[in-house]
Every structure is written in C-alpha cells, then in structure tokens.
Scaffold this motif. Structure first.
Motif, PDB file in Angstrom:
ATOM      1  N   TRP A  74       0.867  -1.180   0.000  1.00  0.00           N
ATOM      2  CA  TRP A  74       0.000   0.000   0.000  1.00  0.00           C
ATOM      3  C   TRP A  74       0.902   1.226   0.000  1.00  0.00           C
ATOM      4  CZ3 TRP A  74       0.366  -2.789   4.688  1.00  0.00           C
ATOM      5  CH2 TRP A  74       0.883  -2.102   5.782  1.00  0.00           C
ATOM      6  N   GLU A  75       0.417   2.298  -0.589  1.00  0.00           N
ATOM      7  CA  GLU A  75       1.208   3.519  -0.661  1.00  0.00           C
ATOM      8  C   GLU A  75       0.768   4.553   0.366  1.00  0.00           C
ATOM      9  OE1 GLU A  75       1.498   5.135  -4.589  1.00  0.00           O
ATOM     10  OE2 GLU A  75       2.023   3.200  -5.492  1.00  0.00           O
ATOM     11  N   MET A  76      -0.527   4.579   0.722  1.00  0.00           N
ATOM     12  CA  MET A  76      -1.024   5.542   1.698  1.00  0.00           C
ATOM     13  C   MET A  76      -1.427   4.860   2.999  1.00  0.00           C
ATOM     14  SD  MET A  76      -3.233   8.144  -0.723  1.00  0.00           S
ATOM     15  CE  MET A  76      -3.889   9.012   0.698  1.00  0.00           C
ATOM     16  N   TYR A  77      -2.381   3.927   2.927  1.00  0.00           N
ATOM     17  CA  TYR A  77      -2.819   3.169   4.094  1.00  0.00           C
ATOM     18  C   TYR A  77      -3.517   1.915   3.603  1.00  0.00           C
ATOM     19  CZ  TYR A  77      -7.552   4.897   3.180  1.00  0.00           C
ATOM     20  OH  TYR A  77      -8.766   5.167   2.601  1.00  0.00           O
ATOM     21  N   ALA A  78      -3.778   0.977   4.507  1.00  0.00           N
ATOM     22  CA  ALA A  78      -4.473  -0.259   4.136  1.00  0.00           C
ATOM     23  C   ALA A  78      -5.954  -0.183   4.497  1.00  0.00           C
ATOM     24  CB  ALA A  78      -3.822  -1.464   4.815  1.00  0.00           C
ATOM     25  N   ILE A  79      -6.282   0.036   5.758  1.00  0.00           N
ATOM     26  CA  ILE A  79      -7.671   0.010   6.233  1.00  0.00           C
ATOM     27  C   ILE A  79      -8.035   1.387   6.776  1.00  0.00           C
ATOM     28  CG2 ILE A  79      -9.277  -1.028   7.871  1.00  0.00           C
ATOM     29  CD1 ILE A  79      -7.510  -3.537   7.836  1.00  0.00           C
ATOM     30  N   GLY A  80      -9.117   1.951   6.267  1.00  0.00           N
ATOM     31  CA  GLY A  80      -9.530   3.274   6.717  1.00  0.00           C
ATOM     32  C   GLY A  80     -11.022   3.363   6.894  1.00  0.00           C
ATOM     33  N   GLY A  81     -11.480   4.525   7.364  1.00  0.00           N
ATOM     34  CA  GLY A  81     -12.908   4.683   7.515  1.00  0.00           C
ATOM     35  C   GLY A  81     -13.292   5.998   8.159  1.00  0.00           C
ATOM     36  N   SER A  82     -14.596   6.208   8.176  1.00  0.00           N
ATOM     37  CA  SER A  82     -15.187   7.374   8.824  1.00  0.00           C
ATOM     38  C   SER A  82     -16.595   7.002   9.272  1.00  0.00           C
ATOM     39  CB  SER A  82     -15.223   8.572   7.866  1.00  0.00           C
ATOM     40  OG  SER A  82     -15.977   8.275   6.705  1.00  0.00           O
ATOM     41  N   ALA A  83     -17.231   7.886  10.018  1.00  0.00           N
ATOM     42  CA  ALA A  83     -18.605   7.687  10.485  1.00  0.00           C
ATOM     43  C   ALA A  83     -18.736   6.461  11.392  1.00  0.00           C
ATOM     44  CB  ALA A  83     -19.576   7.594   9.307  1.00  0.00           C
ATOM     45  N   ALA A  84     -17.746   6.247  12.239  1.00  0.00           N
ATOM     46  CA  ALA A  84     -17.809   5.272  13.336  1.00  0.00           C
ATOM     47  C   ALA A  84     -18.096   3.840  12.900  1.00  0.00           C
ATOM     48  CB  ALA A  84     -18.829   5.712  14.383  1.00  0.00           C
ATOM     49  N   PRO A  85     -17.398   3.304  11.906  1.00  0.00           N
ATOM     50  CA  PRO A  85     -17.573   1.886  11.585  1.00  0.00           C
ATOM     51  C   PRO A  85     -16.923   1.010  12.646  1.00  0.00           C
ATOM     52  CG  PRO A  85     -15.740   2.754  10.346  1.00  0.00           C
ATOM     53  CD  PRO A  85     -16.323   3.922  11.106  1.00  0.00           C
ATOM     54  N   PHE A  95       6.619   7.304   5.721  1.00  0.00           N
ATOM     55  CA  PHE A  95       5.427   8.081   6.069  1.00  0.00           C
ATOM     56  C   PHE A  95       4.150   7.258   5.958  1.00  0.00           C
ATOM     57  CE2 PHE A  95       8.571  11.128   4.441  1.00  0.00           C
ATOM     58  CZ  PHE A  95       8.687  11.955   5.546  1.00  0.00           C
ATOM     59  N   SER A  96       4.243   6.010   5.523  1.00  0.00           N
ATOM     60  CA  SER A  96       3.030   5.211   5.302  1.00  0.00           C
ATOM     61  C   SER A  96       3.067   3.878   6.039  1.00  0.00           C
ATOM     62  CB  SER A  96       2.835   4.983   3.795  1.00  0.00           C
ATOM     63  OG  SER A  96       2.736   6.202   3.106  1.00  0.00           O
ATOM     64  N   LYS A  97       3.684   3.843   7.173  1.00  0.00           N
ATOM     65  CA  LYS A  97       3.787   2.589   7.925  1.00  0.00           C
ATOM     66  C   LYS A  97       2.478   2.221   8.613  1.00  0.00           C
ATOM     67  CE  LYS A  97       8.275   2.005   7.281  1.00  0.00           C
ATOM     68  NZ  LYS A  97       8.792   0.886   6.448  1.00  0.00           N
ATOM     69  N   GLU A  98       1.641   3.195   8.885  1.00  0.00           N
ATOM     70  CA  GLU A  98       0.411   2.918   9.628  1.00  0.00           C
ATOM     71  C   GLU A  98      -0.596   2.198   8.740  1.00  0.00           C
ATOM     72  OE1 GLU A  98      -2.896   5.070  12.536  1.00  0.00           O
ATOM     73  OE2 GLU A  98      -1.419   6.296  11.470  1.00  0.00           O
ATOM     74  N   VAL A  99      -1.134   1.101   9.243  1.00  0.00           N
ATOM     75  CA  VAL A  99      -2.154   0.333   8.533  1.00  0.00           C
ATOM     76  C   VAL A  99      -3.444   1.138   8.429  1.00  0.00           C
ATOM     77  CG1 VAL A  99      -3.643  -1.697   8.705  1.00  0.00           C
ATOM     78  CG2 VAL A  99      -1.184  -1.900   9.185  1.00  0.00           C
ATOM     79  N   THR A 100      -3.791   1.860   9.480  1.00  0.00           N
ATOM     80  CA  THR A 100      -5.113   2.468   9.625  1.00  0.00           C
ATOM     81  C   THR A 100      -5.110   3.964   9.315  1.00  0.00           C
ATOM     82  OG1 THR A 100      -4.600   2.666  11.977  1.00  0.00           O
ATOM     83  CG2 THR A 100      -5.969   0.812  11.303  1.00  0.00           C
ATOM     84  N   LYS A 101      -6.281   4.450   8.891  1.00  0.00           N
ATOM     85  CA  LYS A 101      -6.477   5.879   8.693  1.00  0.00           C
ATOM     86  C   LYS A 101      -7.913   6.246   9.024  1.00  0.00           C
ATOM     87  CE  LYS A 101      -6.233   9.693   5.385  1.00  0.00           C
ATOM     88  NZ  LYS A 101      -6.015  10.100   3.971  1.00  0.00           N
ATOM     89  N   ARG A 102      -8.079   7.174   9.967  1.00  0.00           N
ATOM     90  CA  ARG A 102      -9.406   7.733  10.248  1.00  0.00           C
ATOM     91  C   ARG A 102      -9.582   9.003   9.428  1.00  0.00           C
ATOM     92  NH1 ARG A 102      -7.035   4.066  13.953  1.00  0.00           N
ATOM     93  NH2 ARG A 102      -8.644   3.296  15.365  1.00  0.00           N
ATOM     94  N   GLU A 103     -10.763   9.177   8.884  1.00  0.00           N
ATOM     95  CA  GLU A 103     -11.016  10.339   8.041  1.00  0.00           C
ATOM     96  C   GLU A 103     -12.219  11.116   8.553  1.00  0.00           C
ATOM     97  OE1 GLU A 103     -10.345   9.962   3.787  1.00  0.00           O
ATOM     98  OE2 GLU A 103     -10.170   7.800   4.059  1.00  0.00           O
ATOM     99  N   ASP A 104     -12.159  12.409   8.358  1.00  0.00           N
ATOM    100  CA  ASP A 104     -13.308  13.298   8.590  1.00  0.00           C
ATOM    101  C   ASP A 104     -13.770  13.313  10.044  1.00  0.00           C
ATOM    102  OD1 ASP A 104     -13.295  13.736   5.823  1.00  0.00           O
ATOM    103  OD2 ASP A 104     -14.591  12.004   5.491  1.00  0.00           O
ATOM    104  N   ALA A 105     -12.837  13.142  10.983  1.00  0.00           N
ATOM    105  CA  ALA A 105     -13.216  13.224  12.395  1.00  0.00           C
ATOM    106  C   ALA A 105     -11.973  13.521  13.230  1.00  0.00           C
ATOM    107  CB  ALA A 105     -13.859  11.920  12.863  1.00  0.00           C
ATOM    108  N   PRO A 106     -12.104  14.336  14.267  1.00  0.00           N
ATOM    109  CA  PRO A 106     -10.987  14.564  15.189  1.00  0.00           C
ATOM    110  C   PRO A 106     -10.792  13.352  16.100  1.00  0.00           C
ATOM    111  CG  PRO A 106     -12.937  15.689  15.971  1.00  0.00           C
ATOM    112  CD  PRO A 106     -13.296  15.114  14.633  1.00  0.00           C
TER     113      PRO A 106
END
Length: 402
Positions: free
Chosen positions: A299-310, A326-337
């Motif tokens: 993966w170049e950016m992240y593997a597993i991501g999401g938003s809206a509390a999945p 800069f892309s070691k993290e598997v996870t990415k949360r989007e659109d939320a603090p």
C-alpha cells in the motif's frame, strides 16, 4: 484437515448477522452449538478437505469432478455472505458469444442476455474470451457467473453492476480496466430497460443489494473502485481475490450522512492485496467489517480506513508496510478529530506487522467473553501466505483439481 476452530468462527457470524450489536452470549454455549451445526453441515455436504486451511477452497477445490458438480460452490461460502445462493438449483447457461452489440436487446448466448433473466441461472463459458461491454452489466437476482474452466476477462469497458437485487455469486473471472458508461438505455430484465446516467466505472458495483459473494476473481486498474458496496448493501463476503494496480480499492458505505449503511455487514477474507495498490483496502463507513487472514503486501497511503464510526475487526492478517517511512500505519481515520474516532471500535487481534507496520486501535473494545468467542475466527497470521497462495482467478481444467 483444517483446524476445526477456524470453521467455528464463520458459523458464529451467522449468530451475529441478525444483530451485530446485541449483547454476546456465553461463548462456551456458542461453541457447542456451532460444533453441532458444523458436524451436521459436513454430513450434508459430504465435506471435503484439501488441508489448505482455507475453508472455502477446502470445500470444493480438491474435487477432480468439480466441473460436473459446479453448483456445490454455492455451499462453500463463509462469513456474512454465506447464504448467497447465486444460481443454485437453476439451469446451466453457457455463454458462447463474447459480444455486447445491443445493451437493450442482447443476443442469446451473450453474458448480458444471461444475467438479465428472471429465473436462477448458473452461468459458465464455452471457451476463453474477453468480454468488452458497451454499458454496465446490470444483473438480475439469483445468478452465478462462474469462470472456472476458461480464462474469462471482463475488461476495457463498463463492468458489473449489482443494484437492488439479491443472491449473486461472482467467481473465477478477471475484471480489469473498467470504464465509465451511461447516458443511454440498458436492459436489466426481460420486461424492463431504463435510462442510465454516468456510471462510476467500478469493477464490481454493489448498490442496495444483499447476499453477495465475490470469490477468486482477479481485479485491477478500474476507473473508480475495484469492488464498492453502498446504499444499504449487506450480507457480503469478498474472498480469495487478487487485487493489484489500483488507487481506491474498496469502498464500503456510501457517505457519512447515509446512515442506512449502519446495517452493512461485510466479511473480507483470504484476499491478496498486491502490487500497485494505494489505499482503501477497505475504506468503511457506519457498518460492521470483519477483515480476516488477508495478505497485504503493498500500500502507498494506508491499508484500512474509515469514517462515520464503523466497527472494524482485523484478525490474523499479514501487513507488510512500504519502505516509505510516512506510510507505515495500517489504519487511517477520516473526517473526524481524535476526540471522536477514539471511540470507534477498531480492533486488531493476531495480526502480523512487518517492516514497521502498525495498527492504531480505538474504542473500548468488546467484552472479554465476546473476544474469547471471536478468537476462534482466524488462522494464525503466519499461515496467511499459504492460505492466500491461490488468490485470484484459478486455472481450472476439466478432470483435475483446480
């Protein structure tokens, strides 16, 4: 023989499908009930085992007479899409014509003619073929597209749309270089055709549909997603696929505001996420997503991501981080603090992290008894390479094991 505990998990999913958020039962009682169900199912199916540790493959791949027993495949799904019947108990339809001259009046013998019929059909192919569709292939309910025994490519045009239907199996085909289509009329049943606006250009688009299983397909390089499921779709298993050379791989959930996707339940198992992938493996919204025994080798950016509390339950996967620091993290949360996403339930159990990969968990987690029952779900991550060796479309030939 594969470890029996592995099979217990997938039957356990049936328990939670009706109410993924219900309080857990005593795990010991669950296990006893699941053992009873598994033993009964094995007797009914004449259970086979190739000893791969992959329960889907062990159910059918070691049968040298698979070509004469094609519909056995419908008994081999696991996870939330386990009950997808496809064209089980229907007639076999042989695609003899790779053309797609008229999306409103498709010719008999074409794939489009088969998928729009009202009755259940098990669709196979007379020979190797490349099918370049003029417009989206809009499927009717109770269909299996079974590419075993031929090299079948759906490519270089619009691809598969599963919209407001149920019980679909897509197995053993190559889906790649999918384009946008639309602004024209397309038939979706013998009685009806309608005007289609511009499509997204997905490899497989699942929209408002249920009981869907996509298995052993090879997917790459589409205009939008390789496999997207949105607008209240649920009861889906995505398994044994080989995905490469694509940016936004898999979107599960339409938008943060589309709360009907809270009922979405998707199992993502035994897939190989390979070279040239960037992100969304998957990107999730609202629902419940079980990610088990997949091999992430790029993966170049992240593997597993999401938003809206999945809710994301990651178990027994192998994650090989890119060399990019800069892309070691598997996870990415989007659109939320962080004050919000820290409450989302994202769990990692038994995952293998390589080359600096790391998974950032969140949420309070499930109760200890619930976690104990779920510990039966995955084979050890050290076995992922073996389990996913044959991900993608298989080279099956009549008279021998696939």
């Amino acid at each position: 023989m594969a470890n029996p505990s592995f099979f217990l998990f997938f039957f356990f999913l049936l328990v939670v499908t009706s109410s993924a958020r219900a309080p857990p039962q005593d795990p010991e009682l669950i296990v006893k009930e699941l053992e009873r169900e598994i033993n009964g199912s094995r007797r009914e199916l004449g259970y086979l085992s190739c000893g791969t540790g992959n329960p889907i493959d062990d159910c059918w791949r070691c049968d040298p007479n698979w070509e004469a027993n094609r519909q056995r495949l419908a008994d081999c799904a696991y996870g939330f899409g386990k009950n997808a019947l496809g064209g089980k108990n229907g007639k076999t339809y042989v695609v003899t014509d790779s053309g797609d001259d008229d999306p409103v009046n498709p010719k008999p013998g074409t794939l489009r003619y088969a998928v729009i019929q009202n009755e259940p059909l098990w669709i196979i192919f007379a020979r190797d073929m490349v099918i370049q569709l003029k417009e989206e292939l809009i499927m009717n309910s109770y269909k299996t597209i079974d590419g075993r025994g031929a090299s079948v490519h759906i490519a270089n045009g619009p691809c598969i749309t599963i919209q407001y239907v149920t019980n679909i199996i897509i197995h053993g085909v190559h889906i790649h270089d999918c384009k946008q289509g639309g602004n024209t009329y397309v038939r979706d049943s013998p009685e009806h055709y309608g005007y289609r606006t511009i499509s997204d250009g997905d490899g497989v688009s699942i929209f408002g549909s249920s009981h869907i299983w996509v298995d052993h397909c090879s997917l790459s390089n589409c205009h939008d997603g390789l496999i997207d499921a949105i607008h209240g779709s649920t009861a889906i298993t995505i398994s044994n696929n080989y995905m490469t050379h694509h940016d936004k791989v898999m979107l599960l959930g339409h938008s943060d505001s589309y709360t009907q996707d809270k009922d979405m339940q998707v199992t993502i198992a035994f897939n190989h996420f390979g070279e040239g992938l960037v992100q969304r493996m998957p990107r999730c919204r609202h629902g419940y997503f079980h990610v088990v025994n997949n091999d992430y080798t790029h993966w170049e950016m992240y593997a597993i991501g999401g938003s809206a509390a999945p809710t994301i339950n990651s178990q027994g996967n192998r994650f090989l981080a890119p060399d990019n620091t800069f892309s070691k993290e598997v996870t990415k949360r989007e659109d939320a603090p962080e004050s919000q996403w820290s409450h989302w339930n994202w769990r990692s159990e038994g995952d293998l992290m390589l080359n600096g990969a790391f998974f950032t968990p969140s949420g309070g987690g499930a109760s200890s008894s619930y976690a104990k029952a779920y510990s039966l779900s995955a084979r050890p991550s050290s076995l992922v390479g073996t389990i996913t060796t044959y991900a993608g479309a298989l080279n099956c030939r009549k008279g021998s094991r696939c």
